[in-house]
Write an enzyme that holds these catalytic residues in place. Structure first.
Site, PDB file in Angstrom:
ATOM      1  CE  LYS A  34      -4.231  -2.218   0.132  1.00  0.00           C
ATOM      2  NZ  LYS A  34      -4.862  -1.913  -0.998  1.00  0.00           N
ATOM      3  CD  GLU A  71      -9.638   3.605   0.504  1.00  0.00           C
ATOM      4  OE1 GLU A  71     -10.200   4.998   0.592  1.00  0.00           O
ATOM      5  OE2 GLU A  71      -9.909   2.878   0.030  1.00  0.00           O
ATOM      6  CB  SER A  91       0.058  -8.059  -0.820  1.00  0.00           C
ATOM      7  OG  SER A  91      -1.259  -8.686  -0.381  1.00  0.00           O
TER       8      SER A  91
END
Lengths: 258, 597
Positions: free
Chosen positions: B288, B310, B577
């Site tokens: 991210k 969010e 990830s």
């Protein structure tokens, strides 16, 4: 002249909004009849959507209540069809893109025409995306209502010049819900809209009482009241029709007084 | 504009509808083995009723050439379409009589393209299938064609837009696709014409991936996304911006991330060689941060002082809070109430980093509601606020911006694998919720057609249950959260409550570019259940000493199935990830153990 224009013909329009199926469709029907009787000029009928991203907590709540009653788009079509036996003022649907898209654009607007609807408001379909909806709506003589916001700026001209039915002027930033003050310069928004079109414009978002309504209608062609009415429905449930009728009457009185 | 030919009309009422719909061509079939066959007299009557602006095409299979000449001379047809073995001499004879000729070729014959290119016919037509629907593979080969062509075979109102998008034909031909019980169906004819003419109506819409994408947001936000698009287009090629971003990625986030050869896993599974792309080693513990540093820097250049975001699992929220702390910006994170409970550690991390975390109680109180609430907040405060969207979703330009910032993952994989193996991988695998790490993993391989792109969707308790979040496998096309894409929804378009053990994949939609890659058959999307993911979570921990995020464990789970079916000289790259510390308590609970942190 579209049927919607009748609502603005030589008068300032009062446009109430209610969510269909809150608390149930029977009450919705009675509210619509009371609203017409007490001077509403056009009614926005909300088809509930699971995730109404342009709504504040009050109308979100109404959407959830209606959906938990298992109200469907077809139920609402059936209700309007019945209402049209008596109700003569213009009616428009207000819902979200996916409700229309998922039903099948052609089927949805064909049904709208069949039951006597006059227009549609989709708050998540801006000017750039309206083509795919408007092209079908037009085929069935349903006016696709455009919205203009305080942030629209240079977009106002193109939106206004293609507008149909009426223009929904968003009074201020944010989602639907009551506000104590309106910080944007609505009068100049209206002025710019009028340089581009003869289509009437009504102001909505945050208008909650007769004084505000009369003031907003004074600088435009009408006022839209949603959350304040939905709150009454939430509070009075099946007794809401009479209360909402009284409220509508007080709005029209304030119009006449100013 | 794509031309339309409605073929095989047989009745007067068909002609009336055609006159309303105004296709460029209608087709009359003169072939006695077809149930659509017309006699000369029937055709003459129909032609008399046809709007003269619409051309009548006669369809023939190896008839004596004089039959065509006669029909043309009597003005019953305007064009001849040849479906048999008619040769060049035959075509030339028709042309010598001023009869325009369309020659049909079978798209699945390899020699067709060459023959078609050389054909002296005025127009060529490619028939892609024998009634079995449109074959995407055949359509792609047509893009090699150096002359305009009409596409035919298996088209219907549902698939025609996609077919046009891929094959970019001069025109489309339809017959059985607009029929019900061997007769032309008014509704289908209308839908077909509408679907083809759609192109024009969508002219104003931006950010499309095939039919997906767009900007379905309130008018109040339109100028904000237009401003964002302008700023992004300016800064993405600005050397100073890129220098600053690269510096942050390399010296703050710790890029490039490792491409690790998972030797034990490879040996254990006994098939393809497995490499792990270690996004879990980035600062903040997931991919991210790649996107957030890019967007935060962009927001800062735009003069914004406040970031809102969010978050599902909390990884994007933590990354945003981190970037806000670093760049001196205010930060508010919306997180579903349910997620704040299952990811309590991340809530604390965000607050520690100086962000305000707002638990969202509306709807299902998960990621979808957090997105809705962040959008509502942005509508009310735009001037100083940038909405730092965490995935390749939402209105244009977000899917493009987030993809571009995450594309660093596949850029590095490509360089690293070429260095280690001297060749590209056979497959890359990543988990998909909204799809940002998967898009980042796929992007630089899209043009490398031999690399399989595999996205792993969260199937929850299984795709045949209601407790699933596998959007591509169970959803259908809809419009929500600013985009057209696939969504889990009921028959009336109400967004379905979805479920997955993974808060980060617990979302009812998927990014529009993924929807497009699915449509054109370029990427595969496979469902992985909670059970499989939890097993993979434990497996990777024990086998390689790497605790993956439960989201990433979905990709590991599929790699465990796929690797043994592949050869030892083949290569799979799996993107890990994020890291799994945040999930330990929840997985322990899943296994019936209550641990207190």
């Amino acid at each position: 002249m579209s049927n919607i224009a009748e609502a603005f013909n030589n008068k300032k329009a009062f446009i109430p909004f209610i969510t269909c199926g809150d608390p149930d469709l029977e009450t919705t029907k009675r509210i619509v009849i009371e609203l017409e009787k007490n001077g509403a000029d056009l009614i926005e009928l909300g088809i509930p959507f699971s995730d109404p991203t342009a709504e504040g907590p009050v109308i979100q709540g109404a959407n959830i209540r209606a959906l938990s009653n298992k109200i469907t788009t077809d139920d609402i079509f059936a209700m309007v069809k019945e209402l049209r036996n008596t109700v003569k003022i213009p009616l428009v649907f207000m819902t979200y893109a996916n409700v229309v898209f998922s039903y099948g654009m052609d089927k949805f607007f064909a049904k709208c025409k069949e039951i006597g609807m006059d227009g549609i408001i989709l708050p998540d379909v801006p000017f750039e995306e309206k083509g795919e909806f408007d092209a079908v709506a037009q085929e069935y003589d349903i006016d696709f209502i455009s919205m203009i916001a305080p942030t629209s700026e240079d977009r106002i001209d193109k939106i206004a010049s293609e507008a149909k039915g009426f223009i929904y002027i968003v009074s201020s930033l944010g989602v639907t819900g009551t506000r104590t003050e309106f910080n944007s310069d609505i009068a100049s928004l209206v002025k710019r809209v009028r340089m581009n079109t003869k289509v009437p414009c009504a102001v909505g978002f945050g208008i909650s009482n007769p004084e505000q309504a009369a003031k907003m209608a004074g600088i435009s062609d009408g006022a839209i009241i949603g959350s304040a009415i939905v709150k009454l429905v939430e509070k009075y449930k099946s007794d809401a029709p009479a209360v909402v009728g009284e409220f509508a009457k007080s709005i029209k009185e304030a119009y006449h007084a100013s | 504009m794509t031309r339309i030919k409605l073929c095989g009309l047989t009745r007067e009422e068909d002609i009336k509808i055609a006159n309303d719909l105004k296709p460029e061509y209608v087709g009359f079939v003169f072939y006695d083995k077809s149930f659509r066959n017309l006699t000369k007299a029937q055709a003459k009557k129909l032609k008399g009723l046809l709007d003269p602006q619409i051309k009548a095409v006669g369809v023939f299979v190896d008839v004596p050439v004089n039959e065509i000449k006669e029909l043309f001379a009597e003005n019953i047809i305007d064009v001849a379409q040849l479906h048999g073995h008619e040769n060049e001499a035959y075509i030339k004879e028709l042309k010598a009589n001023n009869i325009p000729v369309i020659k049909t070729f079978q798209a699945d014959l390899p020699e067709s393209i060459l023959l078609a290119e050389k054909s002296s016919a005025d127009m060529i037509m490619f028939d892609t299938g024998k009634g079995g629907g449109v074959q995407i593979k055949n359509l792609e080969s047509l893009t090699q064609l150096k002359r305009p062509f009409i596409l035919a075979g298996g088209l219907d109102p549902e698939n025609v837009s996609k077919a046009i998008e891929i094959a970019k034909p001069y025109g489309v031909d339809v017959s059985s696709g607009i029929e019900t019980d061997k007769l032309k169906d008014t509704y289908k004819m209308k839908q077909f014409v509408k679907a083809v003419r759609e192109d024009k109506k969508m002219a104003d819409s931006k950010g499309r991936f095939g039919v997906h994408g767009g900007q379905y947001i309130p008018e109040t936000l339109m100028n904000a996304v237009i401003e964002l698009e302008k700023a992004y287009n300016h800064y993405k090629d600005d050397p100073e911006f890129n220098r600053e971003l690269t510096d942050l990625l390399n010296n703050y986030a710790g890029r490039p991330s490792l491409l690790y050869y998972a030797k034990k896993m490879t040996e254990d599974l006994g098939g393809a060689k497995i490499y792990l792309k270690r996004e879990d080693l980035n600062h903040t513990g997931s991919h991210k941060i790649n996107n957030v540093l890019g967007q935060a820097l962009l927001a800062k250049k735009m003069g914004k002082t406040r970031l809102i975001a969010e978050t599902g699992a909390g990884q994007h929220g933590v990354a945003t809070a981190t970037a806000a702390a670093l760049l001196g910006m205010e930060c508010v994170v919306f997180m579903g109430k349910e997620d704040t409970e299952r990811q309590a550690l991340n809530v604390y991390r965000m607050r520690l980093l100086g962000a305000e975390v707002i638990p969202v109680t509306s709807g299902t109180a998960t990621l979808k509601d957090a997105v809705s609430e962040a959008m509502r907040e942005w509508t009310s405060r735009i001037d100083d606020t940038h909405y730092c969207l965490g995935s390749v979703m939402g209105p244009h330009p977000f899917p493009t911006i987030v993809r571009d910032f995450q594309a660093v993952i596949s850029k590095e994989i490509k360089e690293q694998i070429l260095e280690k193996e001297g060749k590209l991988p056979n497959a890359v695998i990543a988990c998909v919720g909204g799809g940002s790490n998967a898009m980042g993993t796929f992007y630089n391989f899209i043009e490398d057609k031999d690399v399989r792109l595999i996205g792993c969707e969260a199937a929850g308790r299984g795709i045949d249950t209601f407790e699933t979040a596998a959007t591509v496998n169970t959803g259908r096309v809809g419009i929500f959260h600013g985009m057209k894409s696939y969504f889990c929804q009921d028959e009336y378009g109400q967004i379905a409550p979805v479920y997955s053990i993974s808060a980060g994949l617990d979302y009812p939609g998927i990014g529009p570019e993924h929807a497009y890659l699915h449509d054109i058959g370029r990427a595969e999307y496979v469902p992985v259940t909670d059970d499989e993911a939890v097993e993979a979570f434990e497996y990777l921990s024990k086998t390689e000493g790497i605790i993956p995020a439960i989201e990433s464990a979905h990709a590991i789970a599929y790699a465990r199935k796929l690797a043994p079916t592949m050869k030892k000289d083949q290569i799979i790259v799996v993107t890990v990830s994020g890291r799994g510390d945040k999930d330990c308590a929840a997985i322990a609970r899943y296994r019936g153990e209550d641990i207190h942190e």
